[in-house]
Design an enzyme around this catalytic site. Sequence first.
Site: not given
Ligand code: B16
Ligand code: MG
Length: 224
Positions: A7, A9, A44-45, A47, A116-118, A170
């Site tokens: 994972d 984040d 983990g969820i 946007r 995350s798309r980032n 996490d």
């Molecule tokens: P984004 P992970 C997740 O990352 C974050 O934990 C979660 O808080 C966020 O909303 C999600 O990515 C989407 O992120 O807005 O950047 O596309 O824990 O799956 O690495």
């Molecule tokens: Mg995470």
Amino acid sequence: MKAVIFDLDGVITDTAEYHFLAWKHIAEQIDIPFDRDMNERLKGISREESLECILISGGAETRYTNAEKQELMLQKNHDYQTLISKLTPEDLLPGIGRLLCQLKNENIKIGLASSSRNAPEILKRLEIIDDFHAIVDPTALVNGKPDPEIFLTAATLLGVSTADCAAIEDAEAGISAIKSAGMFAVGVGQEESMLGADLVVRQTSDLTLELLHGEWEQYRIKSV
Ligand code: B16
Ligand code: MG
């Protein structure tokens, strides 16, 4: 153990704080209280699901049109991208650089299963993107965590059977997703919020290949 799937984040880097700051900014604009406990629930969820959770918590689930919700998410992501533009290799969580080196030395494949798309941009800024053999594109998935799809997709991209994969998370939703995918689940955090994990470490600095190998052996013995 032929592959380890990460994972992002909360495991590779602490971008949860940046998600918190960016969502807090939006919540303040729309007059909904937002604190760190609420932020925990967003880990983990996606946007879209995060915005829905915030709106529901403020009793505002019907207040905005879809176009207005898109605008709120665009603003949040804009703030978030400004924050992550400052990331450097110094922002890798403790022990992660060492673990990636150990995995490479042992020819164990490395995958990313982040919602995350980032994620690709963050891995570039941390200067570890070339260490990954596969990065799942979350926009190509039908279901988010706790559905196992993201981890199953990572295993397919890596060309490794799910039984030969370990994955590190996490968030509760992530641990459920790993277990539903039939993989060895490693949780980072408090034992009580990592229910179902096969191994729990308090912090990323405890993650070594030696520990993973040792616990993996025990797990395989128990599961045959
Ligand atoms: P984004 P992970 C997740 O990352 C974050 O934990 C979660 O808080 C966020 O909303 C999600 O990515 C989407 O992120 O807005 O950047 O596309 O824990 O799956 O690495
Ligand atoms: Mg995470």
